[in-house]
Design a protein around this motif. Structure first.
Motif, PDB file in Angstrom:
ATOM      1  N   ILE A  92       0.838  -1.201   0.000  1.00  0.00           N
ATOM      2  CA  ILE A  92       0.000   0.000   0.000  1.00  0.00           C
ATOM      3  C   ILE A  92       0.876   1.255   0.000  1.00  0.00           C
ATOM      4  O   ILE A  92       0.559   2.240  -0.668  1.00  0.00           O
ATOM      5  CB  ILE A  92      -0.967  -0.012   1.201  1.00  0.00           C
ATOM      6  CG1 ILE A  92      -1.989  -1.154   1.056  1.00  0.00           C
ATOM      7  CG2 ILE A  92      -1.704   1.318   1.321  1.00  0.00           C
ATOM      8  CD1 ILE A  92      -2.813  -1.410   2.305  1.00  0.00           C
ATOM      9  N   LEU A  93       1.983   1.214   0.726  1.00  0.00           N
ATOM     10  CA  LEU A  93       2.887   2.366   0.760  1.00  0.00           C
ATOM     11  C   LEU A  93       3.457   2.661  -0.633  1.00  0.00           C
ATOM     12  O   LEU A  93       3.535   3.826  -1.039  1.00  0.00           O
ATOM     13  CB  LEU A  93       4.015   2.127   1.758  1.00  0.00           C
ATOM     14  CG  LEU A  93       5.028   3.256   1.909  1.00  0.00           C
ATOM     15  CD1 LEU A  93       4.347   4.528   2.415  1.00  0.00           C
ATOM     16  CD2 LEU A  93       6.139   2.841   2.857  1.00  0.00           C
ATOM     17  N   ILE A  94       3.842   1.614  -1.353  1.00  0.00           N
ATOM     18  CA  ILE A  94       4.334   1.819  -2.724  1.00  0.00           C
ATOM     19  C   ILE A  94       3.248   2.473  -3.563  1.00  0.00           C
ATOM     20  O   ILE A  94       3.499   3.429  -4.296  1.00  0.00           O
ATOM     21  CB  ILE A  94       4.799   0.491  -3.349  1.00  0.00           C
ATOM     22  CG1 ILE A  94       6.046  -0.025  -2.637  1.00  0.00           C
ATOM     23  CG2 ILE A  94       5.076   0.666  -4.847  1.00  0.00           C
ATOM     24  CD1 ILE A  94       6.445  -1.439  -3.023  1.00  0.00           C
ATOM     25  N   TYR A  95       2.028   1.971  -3.445  1.00  0.00           N
ATOM     26  CA  TYR A  95       0.924   2.554  -4.210  1.00  0.00           C
ATOM     27  C   TYR A  95       0.680   4.007  -3.800  1.00  0.00           C
ATOM     28  O   TYR A  95       0.446   4.866  -4.637  1.00  0.00           O
ATOM     29  CB  TYR A  95      -0.338   1.725  -4.028  1.00  0.00           C
ATOM     30  CG  TYR A  95      -1.482   2.174  -4.899  1.00  0.00           C
ATOM     31  CD1 TYR A  95      -1.334   2.304  -6.269  1.00  0.00           C
ATOM     32  CD2 TYR A  95      -2.715   2.481  -4.352  1.00  0.00           C
ATOM     33  CE1 TYR A  95      -2.378   2.718  -7.073  1.00  0.00           C
ATOM     34  CE2 TYR A  95      -3.765   2.897  -5.148  1.00  0.00           C
ATOM     35  CZ  TYR A  95      -3.593   3.010  -6.507  1.00  0.00           C
ATOM     36  OH  TYR A  95      -4.619   3.436  -7.291  1.00  0.00           O
ATOM     37  N   VAL A 114      -5.671   9.993  -0.182  1.00  0.00           N
ATOM     38  CA  VAL A 114      -6.069   9.982   1.230  1.00  0.00           C
ATOM     39  C   VAL A 114      -6.676   8.628   1.604  1.00  0.00           C
ATOM     40  O   VAL A 114      -6.369   8.071   2.666  1.00  0.00           O
ATOM     41  CB  VAL A 114      -7.046  11.147   1.533  1.00  0.00           C
ATOM     42  CG1 VAL A 114      -7.680  10.985   2.900  1.00  0.00           C
ATOM     43  CG2 VAL A 114      -6.327  12.476   1.434  1.00  0.00           C
ATOM     44  N   LEU A 115      -7.515   8.085   0.740  1.00  0.00           N
ATOM     45  CA  LEU A 115      -8.132   6.783   1.032  1.00  0.00           C
ATOM     46  C   LEU A 115      -7.101   5.663   1.071  1.00  0.00           C
ATOM     47  O   LEU A 115      -7.180   4.763   1.913  1.00  0.00           O
ATOM     48  CB  LEU A 115      -9.232   6.478   0.020  1.00  0.00           C
ATOM     49  CG  LEU A 115     -10.469   7.360   0.137  1.00  0.00           C
ATOM     50  CD1 LEU A 115     -11.457   7.056  -0.982  1.00  0.00           C
ATOM     51  CD2 LEU A 115     -11.135   7.198   1.489  1.00  0.00           C
ATOM     52  N   MET A 120      -3.694   2.081   4.547  1.00  0.00           N
ATOM     53  CA  MET A 120      -2.397   1.720   5.107  1.00  0.00           C
ATOM     54  C   MET A 120      -2.414   1.856   6.633  1.00  0.00           C
ATOM     55  O   MET A 120      -1.904   0.989   7.348  1.00  0.00           O
ATOM     56  CB  MET A 120      -1.308   2.598   4.513  1.00  0.00           C
ATOM     57  CG  MET A 120       0.093   2.206   4.944  1.00  0.00           C
ATOM     58  SD  MET A 120       1.359   3.250   4.213  1.00  0.00           S
ATOM     59  CE  MET A 120       0.981   4.829   4.938  1.00  0.00           C
ATOM     60  N   LEU A 121      -3.029   2.912   7.130  1.00  0.00           N
ATOM     61  CA  LEU A 121      -3.123   3.091   8.584  1.00  0.00           C
ATOM     62  C   LEU A 121      -3.941   1.974   9.236  1.00  0.00           C
ATOM     63  O   LEU A 121      -3.618   1.546  10.355  1.00  0.00           O
ATOM     64  CB  LEU A 121      -3.729   4.458   8.916  1.00  0.00           C
ATOM     65  CG  LEU A 121      -2.852   5.670   8.631  1.00  0.00           C
ATOM     66  CD1 LEU A 121      -3.614   6.955   8.977  1.00  0.00           C
ATOM     67  CD2 LEU A 121      -1.542   5.595   9.397  1.00  0.00           C
TER      68      LEU A 121
END
Length: 162
Positions: A92-95, A114-115, A120-121
């Protein structure tokens, strides 16, 4: 919580609902990996010009994270979820980084960024929650911690003894 305890039946239903939500989220992470690998949007490949090798890496993290997390949550062997959450967060971080480069070009891209950041959070939140399940100060060595983790399975109801 002790002053006004929740009805045990309602608590079991709510905790089962949380488990179902987690299963759906891990499934969505896996499907995101499939989508990233097979149906990579042109905007992403254009953005990654010269870095196209990142697509299989990114999708691989999502596929592994989603599959491991799904199996771990369905089987209730939560030990599988810990590496699954790490893999999902990395994917998700890469995305987020790829998508974040276009975040200021349109409102739609900003909302999508933001979504993705919120997703990721939420994976990080689950990882932290699993650290609580896996911590036992009475186990000092790695072998006893691993053996205990492999024996332990989660149920729909969290124990309320302290």
């Amino acid at each position: 919580m002790d002053k006004y305890p929740i009805d045990p039946t309602k608590r079991r239903r709510l905790e089962a609902l949380i488990r179902i939500i987690d299963i759906i989220v891990y499934g969505a992470v896996f499907l995101g990996g499939v989508y990233a690998l097979i149906f990579t949007p042109n905007t992403v490949t254009t953005e990654l010009a010269g870095w196209e090798w990142l697509v299989p890496v990114w999708s691989g993290f999502l596929l592994v994270g989603g599959a491991l997390g799904f199996v771990g949550r369905v089987s209730r062997y939560w030990i599988l979820e810990t590496p699954a959450d790490v893999a999902a967060v990395v994917g998700i971080l890469i995305y987020f980084v790829v998508l974040g480069r276009t975040a200021f070009t349109s409102v739609t891209a900003a909302v999508a960024s933001v979504l993705v950041f919120i997703a990721m959070l939420m994976m990080l939140r689950r990882y932290v929650e699993l650290q609580i399940f896996g911590s036992d100060p009475s186990h000092k060595d790695f072998q006893s911690r691993l053996a205990d983790a492999l024996r332990r399975r989660t149920s729909n109801v969290a124990p309320r003894k302290e």
